[in-house]
Design a protein around this motif. Structure first.
Motif, mmCIF file in Angstrom:
data_model
loop_
_atom_site.group_PDB
_atom_site.id
_atom_site.type_symbol
_atom_site.label_atom_id
_atom_site.label_comp_id
_atom_site.label_asym_id
_atom_site.label_seq_id
_atom_site.Cartn_x
_atom_site.Cartn_y
_atom_site.Cartn_z
ATOM 1 N N ASP A 10 7.399 8.794 -9.217
ATOM 2 C CA ASP A 10 8.740 8.399 -9.824
ATOM 3 C C ASP A 10 9.901 8.485 -8.921
ATOM 4 O OD1 ASP A 10 7.545 7.810 -12.254
ATOM 5 O OD2 ASP A 10 7.991 9.719 -13.381
ATOM 6 N N GLU A 11 9.928 9.467 -8.338
ATOM 7 C CA GLU A 11 11.014 10.014 -7.369
ATOM 8 C C GLU A 11 11.115 9.039 -6.233
ATOM 9 O OE1 GLU A 11 10.158 14.089 -5.731
ATOM 10 O OE2 GLU A 11 10.634 14.804 -7.930
ATOM 11 N N ALA A 12 9.850 8.503 -5.698
ATOM 12 C CA ALA A 12 9.891 7.446 -4.599
ATOM 13 C C ALA A 12 10.063 6.037 -5.159
ATOM 14 C CB ALA A 12 8.542 7.427 -3.902
ATOM 15 N N GLY A 13 10.070 5.870 -6.390
ATOM 16 C CA GLY A 13 10.483 4.426 -7.166
ATOM 17 C C GLY A 13 9.215 3.750 -7.138
ATOM 18 N N VAL A 14 7.955 4.341 -7.119
ATOM 19 C CA VAL A 14 6.788 3.654 -7.131
ATOM 20 C C VAL A 14 6.178 3.589 -8.480
ATOM 21 C CG1 VAL A 14 4.319 3.917 -6.222
ATOM 22 C CG2 VAL A 14 6.032 4.618 -4.813
ATOM 23 N N ARG A 15 6.005 1.991 -8.747
ATOM 24 C CA ARG A 15 5.392 1.820 -9.996
ATOM 25 C C ARG A 15 3.621 1.197 -9.771
ATOM 26 N NH1 ARG A 15 9.014 -2.730 -11.786
ATOM 27 N NH2 ARG A 15 7.489 -3.002 -13.351
ATOM 28 N N PRO A 16 2.752 1.994 -9.894
ATOM 29 C CA PRO A 16 1.487 1.557 -9.463
ATOM 30 C C PRO A 16 0.968 0.455 -10.408
ATOM 31 C CG PRO A 16 1.673 4.097 -9.660
ATOM 32 C CD PRO A 16 2.841 3.631 -10.156
ATOM 33 N N THR A 17 0.296 -0.492 -9.625
ATOM 34 C CA THR A 17 -0.473 -1.349 -10.402
ATOM 35 C C THR A 17 -2.099 -1.605 -10.224
ATOM 36 O OG1 THR A 17 -0.126 -2.897 -8.640
ATOM 37 C CG2 THR A 17 1.561 -2.965 -10.209
ATOM 38 N N ALA A 18 -2.528 -0.491 -9.172
ATOM 39 C CA ALA A 18 -3.898 -0.226 -9.251
ATOM 40 C C ALA A 18 -4.005 0.973 -8.415
ATOM 41 C CB ALA A 18 -4.432 -1.485 -8.406
ATOM 42 N N VAL A 19 -5.078 1.663 -8.372
ATOM 43 C CA VAL A 19 -5.493 2.715 -7.646
ATOM 44 C C VAL A 19 -6.797 2.525 -6.765
ATOM 45 C CG1 VAL A 19 -6.131 5.326 -7.481
ATOM 46 C CG2 VAL A 19 -4.723 4.242 -9.401
ATOM 47 N N PRO A 25 0.720 -1.386 -0.027
ATOM 48 C CA PRO A 25 -0.047 0.017 0.189
ATOM 49 C C PRO A 25 0.806 1.215 -0.060
ATOM 50 C CG PRO A 25 -0.027 -0.904 2.353
ATOM 51 C CD PRO A 25 0.887 -1.997 1.432
ATOM 52 N N VAL A 26 0.525 2.239 -1.036
ATOM 53 C CA VAL A 26 1.131 3.394 -0.964
ATOM 54 C C VAL A 26 0.219 4.552 -0.730
ATOM 55 C CG1 VAL A 26 2.518 4.941 -2.581
ATOM 56 C CG2 VAL A 26 2.807 2.339 -2.315
ATOM 57 N N LEU A 27 0.178 5.283 0.422
ATOM 58 C CA LEU A 27 -0.736 6.323 0.617
ATOM 59 C C LEU A 27 -0.322 7.576 -0.018
ATOM 60 C CD1 LEU A 27 -2.668 7.622 2.460
ATOM 61 C CD2 LEU A 27 -1.139 8.154 4.010
ATOM 62 N N VAL A 28 -1.487 8.182 -0.708
ATOM 63 C CA VAL A 28 -1.499 9.539 -1.210
ATOM 64 C C VAL A 28 -2.253 10.332 -0.652
ATOM 65 C CG1 VAL A 28 -1.555 10.584 -3.525
ATOM 66 C CG2 VAL A 28 -1.070 8.070 -3.691
ATOM 67 N N GLY A 88 0.278 15.398 -12.907
ATOM 68 C CA GLY A 88 1.913 15.484 -13.282
ATOM 69 C C GLY A 88 2.563 15.529 -11.855
ATOM 70 N N ASP A 89 1.945 16.155 -10.656
ATOM 71 C CA ASP A 89 2.853 16.342 -9.277
ATOM 72 C C ASP A 89 2.667 14.999 -8.957
ATOM 73 O OD1 ASP A 89 2.856 19.021 -9.731
ATOM 74 O OD2 ASP A 89 0.944 19.512 -8.651
ATOM 75 N N LEU A 90 1.531 14.166 -9.025
ATOM 76 C CA LEU A 90 1.451 12.835 -8.360
ATOM 77 C C LEU A 90 2.498 11.965 -9.096
ATOM 78 C CD1 LEU A 90 -1.885 10.938 -7.797
ATOM 79 C CD2 LEU A 90 0.050 9.765 -8.462
ATOM 80 N N VAL A 91 2.585 11.923 -10.484
ATOM 81 C CA VAL A 91 3.326 11.075 -11.245
ATOM 82 C C VAL A 91 5.005 11.274 -10.862
ATOM 83 C CG1 VAL A 91 4.083 10.670 -13.628
ATOM 84 C CG2 VAL A 91 1.629 10.866 -12.974
ATOM 85 N N ARG A 92 5.234 12.463 -10.614
ATOM 86 C CA ARG A 92 6.446 13.052 -10.201
ATOM 87 C C ARG A 92 6.988 12.524 -9.098
ATOM 88 N NH1 ARG A 92 5.439 17.557 -13.431
ATOM 89 N NH2 ARG A 92 4.594 18.567 -11.663
ATOM 90 N N ALA A 93 5.950 12.792 -7.891
ATOM 91 C CA ALA A 93 6.223 12.137 -6.809
ATOM 92 C C ALA A 93 6.372 10.452 -6.814
ATOM 93 C CB ALA A 93 5.103 12.418 -5.712
ATOM 94 N N HIS A 130 4.445 7.041 1.308
ATOM 95 C CA HIS A 130 3.626 8.056 1.521
ATOM 96 C C HIS A 130 4.107 9.212 0.445
ATOM 97 C CE1 HIS A 130 1.748 11.643 4.042
ATOM 98 N NE2 HIS A 130 1.075 11.491 2.931
ATOM 99 N N LEU A 131 3.260 9.292 -0.418
ATOM 100 C CA LEU A 131 3.274 10.393 -1.385
ATOM 101 C C LEU A 131 2.444 11.615 -1.098
ATOM 102 C CD1 LEU A 131 2.975 8.270 -4.770
ATOM 103 C CD2 LEU A 131 5.037 8.714 -3.269
ATOM 104 N N VAL A 132 3.077 12.640 -1.250
ATOM 105 C CA VAL A 132 2.184 13.996 -0.788
ATOM 106 C C VAL A 132 1.699 14.730 -1.951
ATOM 107 C CG1 VAL A 132 2.354 16.252 0.549
ATOM 108 C CG2 VAL A 132 3.252 14.289 1.482
ATOM 109 N N VAL A 133 0.440 14.943 -2.238
ATOM 110 C CA VAL A 133 -0.099 15.737 -3.500
ATOM 111 C C VAL A 133 -1.151 16.684 -2.855
ATOM 112 C CG1 VAL A 133 -1.445 15.537 -5.450
ATOM 113 C CG2 VAL A 133 0.400 13.752 -5.025
ATOM 114 N N ASP A 134 -1.060 18.097 -3.393
ATOM 115 C CA ASP A 134 -2.068 18.884 -3.156
ATOM 116 C C ASP A 134 -3.551 18.810 -3.798
ATOM 117 O OD1 ASP A 134 -3.939 21.070 -2.773
ATOM 118 O OD2 ASP A 134 -2.025 22.403 -2.629
ATOM 119 N N TRP A 135 -4.423 17.822 -3.286
ATOM 120 C CA TRP A 135 -5.540 17.602 -4.050
ATOM 121 C C TRP A 135 -6.430 18.896 -4.677
ATOM 122 C CZ3 TRP A 135 -4.777 12.804 -5.182
ATOM 123 C CH2 TRP A 135 -4.396 11.864 -4.191
ATOM 124 N N ASP A 136 -6.280 19.971 -3.980
ATOM 125 C CA ASP A 136 -7.141 21.131 -4.692
ATOM 126 C C ASP A 136 -6.455 22.108 -5.472
ATOM 127 O OD1 ASP A 136 -8.910 20.411 -2.667
ATOM 128 O OD2 ASP A 136 -7.882 21.427 -0.974
#
Length: 405
Positions: free
Chosen positions: A68-77, A32-35, A61-66, A50-56
């Motif tokens: 990538d930087e954490a080495g996360v490769r999502p297989t589901a949301v 599990p990867v918390l966003v 692109g902010d989520l994708v960059r976060a 834990h990936l930090v994204v400003d939802w509002d």
């Protein structure tokens, strides 16, 4: 653990069932990867990353960059938060994951859903939509009507009834003042009938309505749920309406090319059995819908939703699942004033009442607005007859008390 097992878990303001979802994912040998938006999120320790994204204010692109930087490769949301469903769809689409069909975003707008249902011949209900401050009251020819936000209107947020042009104009001004002049609203003819809901999975064969509820009462002043929500529906015309709406939703989703996920659908049915859609929520029903569906159908709606987000592993089981004949009712209690709940009858005392089989209670709940439903305690009850349900409900109501701070 391989990052190919990473599953994004969305949360906003610390809600979203993060700990429950994280436990489910770990049982499936997934990570599990918390966003979420808060770097100090109280649920971050329940997940591996834990990936930090400003939802509002943020963008995909902010989520994708976060990630990538954490080495996360999502297989589901996976996501149980209504305002984040749009993010969920766009993220799944970006990564080529289940639930990312572009047309799925149609379900997030009541106006676009109504347009599609009209186009497909599934609805003849008069409606109009647009920005609240620019809405042309003269375009409405029939009254009474219901006006509400076209998006993110969970919990009956800002739902109003207007019986004529002057009242509609007043409601529009009020909604604009409370939100934004650009808020998209939909105005549609009021359906004089009984409200109901249908929950179930969206499979390749269509929408399977596994758990249907008849809303025996309705707060016509605030347009909130009230009283017992009985399953299966005791009224023949409500059962017919639920069957019709289930077929309509199947046709709608087929027309949009959408498959997969769990739907919570709400409708109204007239005395002659003609049903119209109120709204579609592309997620499991909240509150006690999950334990009620598990009890009567043997299906955990949240677990099924998670499995479908992973690629439809639950489809075969869901296709053959059936509801047993147990008579149930959901009895919610709503706070009707702004403030914080200081004291309330403990849930354990309510569950000790014969006929009460489950329930929940939000500790220390604080109500900031009455423009939406504010349920904080709910009991799941059972009996042999509808009259028996009413008797149990009366005992629960007599035992339940709360005080505001």
């Amino acid at each position: 653990m391989s990052h190919s097992r990473d599953v994004l878990v969305f949360s906003k303001r610390f809600v979203g069932g993060v700990r429950t979802l994280a436990t489910m994912l770990r049982e499936l040998d997934l990570r599990p990867v918390l966003v979420s938006a808060d770097p100090e999120d109280i649920n971050r320790d329940a997940c591996d990353v834990h990936l930090v994204v400003d939802w509002d204010c943020g963008e995909l692109g902010d989520l994708v960059r976060a990630a990538d930087e954490a080495g996360v490769r999502p297989t589901a949301v996976v996501n149980l938060v209504d305002p984040l469903i749009g993010w969920q769809i766009r993220t799944a689409h970006h990564y080529g994951l289940p639930g990312g069909e572009p047309n799925r975003e149609v379900l997030l707008s009541k106006t676009r859903v109504r347009e599609e249902m009209t186009r497909l011949g599934l609805s003849t209900l008069p409606f109009a939509g647009g920005p609240v401050a620019k809405f042309d009251v003269a375009a409405v020819a029939e009254y009474p009507v219901i006006v509400k936000p076209a998006r993110d209107s969970g919990g009956s947020r800002l739902v109003r009834r207007a019986d004529g042009p002057e009242q509609l104009a007043e409601h529009l001004r009020e909604i604009a003042e409370k939100t934004s002049p650009d808020l998209e609203v939909i105005v549609e003819r009021h359906i004089d009938g009984t409200e109901f809901s249908v929950d179930g999975p969206l499979l390749e064969t269509g929408f399977r309505g596994l758990f249907s509820v008849e809303k025996s009462q309705h707060d016509e002043l605030r347009h909130h749920d009230a009283g017992l929500r009985i399953s299966p529906p005791p009224s023949a015309h409500v059962r017919r309406g639920a069957e019709q709406l289930t077929a309509d939703i199947s046709a709608l989703c087929a027309g949009l090319g959408i498959v997969g996920g769990w739907l919570h659908v709400e409708g109204r049915v007239t005395a002659d059995g003609r049903a119209e859609l109120v709204e579609i929520n592309p997620r499991p029903g909240g509150g006690l819908y999950r334990p009620a569906t598990l009890r009567t159908c043997g299906i955990d709606s949240v677990q099924a939703s998670v499995q479908m987000s992973l690629g439809g592993a639950a489809a075969e089981e869901l296709a053959v699942a059936t509801r047993n004949d147990e008579l149930l009712a959901l009895l919610p209690f709503e706070i009707d004033q702004v403030g914080r709940v200081a004291r309330a009858t403990p849930l354990d005392e309510l569950k000790a009442i014969p006929g009460v089989v489950d329930g929940y209670q939000f500790d220390g709940m604080e109500v900031q607005t009455l423009d939406q439903e504010n349920f904080f305690t709910e009991a799941l009850i059972t009996a042999e007859t509808v009259e028996g349900l009413i008797e149990v409900a009366d005992r629960v109501r007599a035992a339940f008390h709360y005080e505001m701070a």
